[in-house]
Design a protein around this motif. Structure first.
Motif, PDB file in Angstrom:
ATOM      1  N   GLY A   1       0.755  -1.247   0.000  1.00  0.00           N
ATOM      2  CA  GLY A   1       0.000   0.000   0.000  1.00  0.00           C
ATOM      3  C   GLY A   1       0.778   1.284   0.000  1.00  0.00           C
ATOM      4  O   GLY A   1       0.175   2.354  -0.029  1.00  0.00           O
TER       5      GLY A   1
ATOM      6  N   ASN B   1     -19.394  -1.263  -5.444  1.00  0.00           N
ATOM      7  CA  ASN B   1     -18.155  -0.492  -5.546  1.00  0.00           C
ATOM      8  C   ASN B   1     -18.217   0.495  -6.697  1.00  0.00           C
ATOM      9  O   ASN B   1     -17.771   1.643  -6.571  1.00  0.00           O
ATOM     10  CB  ASN B   1     -16.972  -1.435  -5.769  1.00  0.00           C
ATOM     11  CG  ASN B   1     -16.471  -2.079  -4.490  1.00  0.00           C
ATOM     12  OD1 ASN B   1     -16.723  -1.600  -3.399  1.00  0.00           O
ATOM     13  ND2 ASN B   1     -15.766  -3.191  -4.640  1.00  0.00           N
TER      14      ASN B   1
ATOM     15  N   VAL C   1      -7.862   3.718  -6.147  1.00  0.00           N
ATOM     16  CA  VAL C   1      -8.619   2.681  -5.442  1.00  0.00           C
ATOM     17  C   VAL C   1      -9.286   1.741  -6.442  1.00  0.00           C
ATOM     18  O   VAL C   1      -9.270   0.515  -6.273  1.00  0.00           O
ATOM     19  CB  VAL C   1      -9.663   3.317  -4.503  1.00  0.00           C
ATOM     20  CG1 VAL C   1     -10.604   2.254  -3.919  1.00  0.00           C
ATOM     21  CG2 VAL C   1      -8.958   4.070  -3.373  1.00  0.00           C
TER      22      VAL C   1
ATOM     23  N   PHE D   1      -4.708  -6.091   0.612  1.00  0.00           N
ATOM     24  CA  PHE D   1      -5.912  -5.274   0.620  1.00  0.00           C
ATOM     25  C   PHE D   1      -7.103  -6.071   0.104  1.00  0.00           C
ATOM     26  O   PHE D   1      -6.959  -7.030  -0.657  1.00  0.00           O
ATOM     27  CB  PHE D   1      -5.711  -4.032  -0.239  1.00  0.00           C
ATOM     28  CG  PHE D   1      -4.793  -3.020   0.388  1.00  0.00           C
ATOM     29  CD1 PHE D   1      -5.289  -2.016   1.201  1.00  0.00           C
ATOM     30  CD2 PHE D   1      -3.420  -3.085   0.179  1.00  0.00           C
ATOM     31  CE1 PHE D   1      -4.450  -1.091   1.795  1.00  0.00           C
ATOM     32  CE2 PHE D   1      -2.571  -2.167   0.765  1.00  0.00           C
ATOM     33  CZ  PHE D   1      -3.083  -1.165   1.577  1.00  0.00           C
TER      34      PHE D   1
ATOM     35  N   ASP E   1     -13.429  -4.052  -1.015  1.00  0.00           N
ATOM     36  CA  ASP E   1     -14.536  -3.172  -0.640  1.00  0.00           C
ATOM     37  C   ASP E   1     -14.050  -1.728  -0.716  1.00  0.00           C
ATOM     38  O   ASP E   1     -13.238  -1.288   0.115  1.00  0.00           O
ATOM     39  CB  ASP E   1     -15.025  -3.506   0.773  1.00  0.00           C
ATOM     40  CG  ASP E   1     -16.252  -2.707   1.184  1.00  0.00           C
ATOM     41  OD1 ASP E   1     -16.532  -1.660   0.562  1.00  0.00           O
ATOM     42  OD2 ASP E   1     -16.946  -3.133   2.135  1.00  0.00           O
TER      43      ASP E   1
ATOM     44  N   LYS F   1     -13.927   0.718   2.290  1.00  0.00           N
ATOM     45  CA  LYS F   1     -12.987   0.483   3.389  1.00  0.00           C
ATOM     46  C   LYS F   1     -11.609   1.071   3.107  1.00  0.00           C
ATOM     47  O   LYS F   1     -10.721   1.003   3.948  1.00  0.00           O
ATOM     48  CB  LYS F   1     -12.873  -1.014   3.666  1.00  0.00           C
ATOM     49  CG  LYS F   1     -14.141  -1.617   4.242  1.00  0.00           C
ATOM     50  CD  LYS F   1     -13.958  -3.089   4.590  1.00  0.00           C
ATOM     51  CE  LYS F   1     -15.232  -3.670   5.212  1.00  0.00           C
ATOM     52  NZ  LYS F   1     -15.069  -5.102   5.572  1.00  0.00           N
ATOM     53  N   TYR F   2     -11.413   1.651   1.915  1.00  0.00           N
ATOM     54  CA  TYR F   2     -10.116   2.235   1.570  1.00  0.00           C
ATOM     55  C   TYR F   2     -10.003   3.665   2.098  1.00  0.00           C
ATOM     56  O   TYR F   2     -10.927   4.462   1.980  1.00  0.00           O
ATOM     57  CB  TYR F   2      -9.928   2.263   0.049  1.00  0.00           C
ATOM     58  CG  TYR F   2      -9.401   0.981  -0.529  1.00  0.00           C
ATOM     59  CD1 TYR F   2      -8.041   0.803  -0.785  1.00  0.00           C
ATOM     60  CD2 TYR F   2     -10.264  -0.074  -0.829  1.00  0.00           C
ATOM     61  CE1 TYR F   2      -7.553  -0.369  -1.322  1.00  0.00           C
ATOM     62  CE2 TYR F   2      -9.789  -1.260  -1.370  1.00  0.00           C
ATOM     63  CZ  TYR F   2      -8.434  -1.405  -1.614  1.00  0.00           C
ATOM     64  OH  TYR F   2      -7.960  -2.583  -2.143  1.00  0.00           O
TER      65      TYR F   2
ATOM     66  N   LEU G   1      -1.923   3.762   1.228  1.00  0.00           N
ATOM     67  CA  LEU G   1      -3.290   3.296   1.431  1.00  0.00           C
ATOM     68  C   LEU G   1      -3.424   2.525   2.734  1.00  0.00           C
ATOM     69  O   LEU G   1      -2.459   1.939   3.238  1.00  0.00           O
ATOM     70  CB  LEU G   1      -3.716   2.385   0.278  1.00  0.00           C
ATOM     71  CG  LEU G   1      -3.784   2.997  -1.124  1.00  0.00           C
ATOM     72  CD1 LEU G   1      -4.126   1.908  -2.144  1.00  0.00           C
ATOM     73  CD2 LEU G   1      -4.793   4.128  -1.178  1.00  0.00           C
TER      74      LEU G   1
ATOM     75  N   TYR H   1      -6.626  -0.106   4.750  1.00  0.00           N
ATOM     76  CA  TYR H   1      -7.867  -0.837   4.468  1.00  0.00           C
ATOM     77  C   TYR H   1      -8.547  -1.184   5.772  1.00  0.00           C
ATOM     78  O   TYR H   1      -7.972  -1.837   6.648  1.00  0.00           O
ATOM     79  CB  TYR H   1      -7.559  -2.119   3.685  1.00  0.00           C
ATOM     80  CG  TYR H   1      -8.798  -2.819   3.168  1.00  0.00           C
ATOM     81  CD1 TYR H   1      -9.457  -2.345   2.038  1.00  0.00           C
ATOM     82  CD2 TYR H   1      -9.318  -3.939   3.821  1.00  0.00           C
ATOM     83  CE1 TYR H   1     -10.590  -2.969   1.555  1.00  0.00           C
ATOM     84  CE2 TYR H   1     -10.451  -4.565   3.347  1.00  0.00           C
ATOM     85  CZ  TYR H   1     -11.089  -4.090   2.216  1.00  0.00           C
ATOM     86  OH  TYR H   1     -12.216  -4.714   1.743  1.00  0.00           O
ATOM     87  N   ASP H   2      -9.780  -0.708   5.909  1.00  0.00           N
ATOM     88  CA  ASP H   2     -10.569  -0.958   7.121  1.00  0.00           C
ATOM     89  C   ASP H   2      -9.817  -0.512   8.367  1.00  0.00           C
ATOM     90  O   ASP H   2      -9.853  -1.173   9.403  1.00  0.00           O
ATOM     91  CB  ASP H   2     -10.930  -2.443   7.214  1.00  0.00           C
ATOM     92  CG  ASP H   2     -12.153  -2.695   8.088  1.00  0.00           C
ATOM     93  OD1 ASP H   2     -12.902  -1.728   8.344  1.00  0.00           O
ATOM     94  OD2 ASP H   2     -12.347  -3.842   8.523  1.00  0.00           O
TER      95      ASP H   2
ATOM     96  N   LEU I   1      -1.654  -5.949   7.621  1.00  0.00           N
ATOM     97  CA  LEU I   1      -2.816  -6.632   7.064  1.00  0.00           C
ATOM     98  C   LEU I   1      -2.768  -8.119   7.398  1.00  0.00           C
ATOM     99  O   LEU I   1      -1.722  -8.756   7.318  1.00  0.00           O
ATOM    100  CB  LEU I   1      -2.861  -6.436   5.547  1.00  0.00           C
ATOM    101  CG  LEU I   1      -3.146  -4.998   5.099  1.00  0.00           C
ATOM    102  CD1 LEU I   1      -2.896  -4.843   3.599  1.00  0.00           C
ATOM    103  CD2 LEU I   1      -4.578  -4.608   5.440  1.00  0.00           C
TER     104      LEU I   1
END
Length: 362
Positions: free
Chosen positions: A27, A227, A248, A310, A313, A316-317, A332, A334-335, A342
């Motif tokens: 990311g 999305n 994204v 990642f 969704d 969630k970004y 980036l 995520y969530d 991650l």
């Protein structure tokens, strides 16, 4: 009764485990060399360490040798790994030497080599990147690795020998530094050219969706309807207002391509198949080498799909612009989780046993 030598999975299992002991760093927009070497190459080196690597077509010549070239045949009685590589990227000419650099750093180590020494990767260039069809990519890559007589020699040569298929699914996104700040989704082919959309297919699908356009339909399918609506209508911005919607969207297309290919490999590969897959996105910058966003990785072996990276969704970004080696780079999350933390997920699948035909050359 299966016409094959009983497979000893211990060598492959140890090497897959060592791969997952390495950290993945996802990311952050980084230079291509550290991403290729520190992430993709370092992972795959774990899978082939200490084994005879078979990828030169000269290794696959038949015995008994009747010519100098056939005398180059490998000793299949040794524990060996046959390697092959597939990659995808958008065919847009906007790339600043990223494809050549990828072939030099990654493909040169894992792709099949022709008898005259040239690389023979499975190279596909779907508009927008990702993959046109993950099942087709999985099928042709696995099917092209070994023809039946060669499969018989490899599988009966040593109980620990296996086949490693490498897949790199890539998309791209333009980046411009303007008087008003960073802009993702547009770039220039050179310093004296006008800016344009990149990736034009992804940006165009979000901005002016055309249901009669096959590429638009495929990209919308990759993104998913929810999305697609979110990205087209709301988009994603960093805390300081930089629009990263195109980045994204490109990330999700790449990751979905990796996931689709992994799912198909569950049905394609047999018990001696090991797959390593990655998803990444090239960031195109005018007049300088492209950077890379490394997004996800996965392995399949012995009935287990392991993935990290990642998700898909869009809501969630999140992202932020950070200073990295004297430059502004996109990072980036995520969530709420950044790319260094991650989680690793695991999924079971049923392994297909191989049944080998007789060797037609005997």
């Amino acid at each position: 009764m299966h016409n094959r030598r009983m497979f000893d999975s211990s060598a492959a299992r140890v090497r897959v485990s060592k791969l997952w002991e390495l950290e993945g760093h996802f990311g952050l927009e980084r230079g291509s060399t550290p991403v290729f070497l520190d992430e993709i190459v370092s992972d795959r080196m774990q899978l082939v360490a200490g084994l005879q690597i078979l990828r030169d077509e000269l290794h696959f010549s038949r015995r008994p040798a009747s010519s100098d070239r056939e005398s180059c045949s490998a000793d299949f009685s040794l524990p060996s790994v046959v390697t092959t590589l597939a990659y995808t990227n958008c065919g847009d000419r906007i790339h600043q030497d990223e494809i050549g650099h990828y072939q030099q750093v990654v493909a040169s180590r894992f792709a099949t080599i022709s008898e005259v020494g040239s690389l023979k990767p499975e190279a596909f260039h779907p508009t927008g990147g990702g993959t046109d069809n993950g099942a087709t990519l999985a099928h042709v890559t696995w099917a092209h690795v070994l023809d039946d007589p060669l499969r018989k020699r490899v599988y009966e040569g040593n109980a620990q020998s296996f086949v490693m298929c490498a897949f790199d699914l890539k998309t791209h996104c333009g980046r411009l530094e303007t008087d008003k700040g960073l802009l993702y989704g547009r770039t220039s082919e050179s310093t004296w050219r006008e800016p344009r959309a990149a990736c034009g297919a992804i940006v165009g699908a979000l901005a002016h969706y055309d249901d009669s356009n096959d590429v638009h339909r495929r990209l919308r399918s990759n993104l998913g309807d929810e999305n697609f609506r979110f990205l087209a209508e709301k988009g994603v911005r960093t805390d300081d207002g930089v629009d990263i919607t195109a980045a994204v969207a490109g990330a999700i297309v790449s990751i979905q391509g990796m996931r689709d290919t992994a799912q198909a490999l569950m049905h394609e590969m047999d018990e001696r198949g090991v797959a390593h897959l990655t998803a990444s996105m090239t960031i195109n910058r005018p007049a300088t080498r492209d950077t890379i966003l490394y997004l996800a990785r996965a392995t399949l072996f012995d009935g287990e799909l392991v993935m990290q990276g990642f998700g898909v969704d869009a809501q969630k970004y999140t992202g932020k612009i950070v200073s990295w080696k004297g430059e502004s780079r996109l990072e980036l999350a995520y969530d709420g989780v950044d790319g260094a933390k991650l989680p690793i997920t695991r999924e079971s699948y049923q392994v297909r046993d191989s049944v080998l035909p007789g060797d037609i050359f005997v």
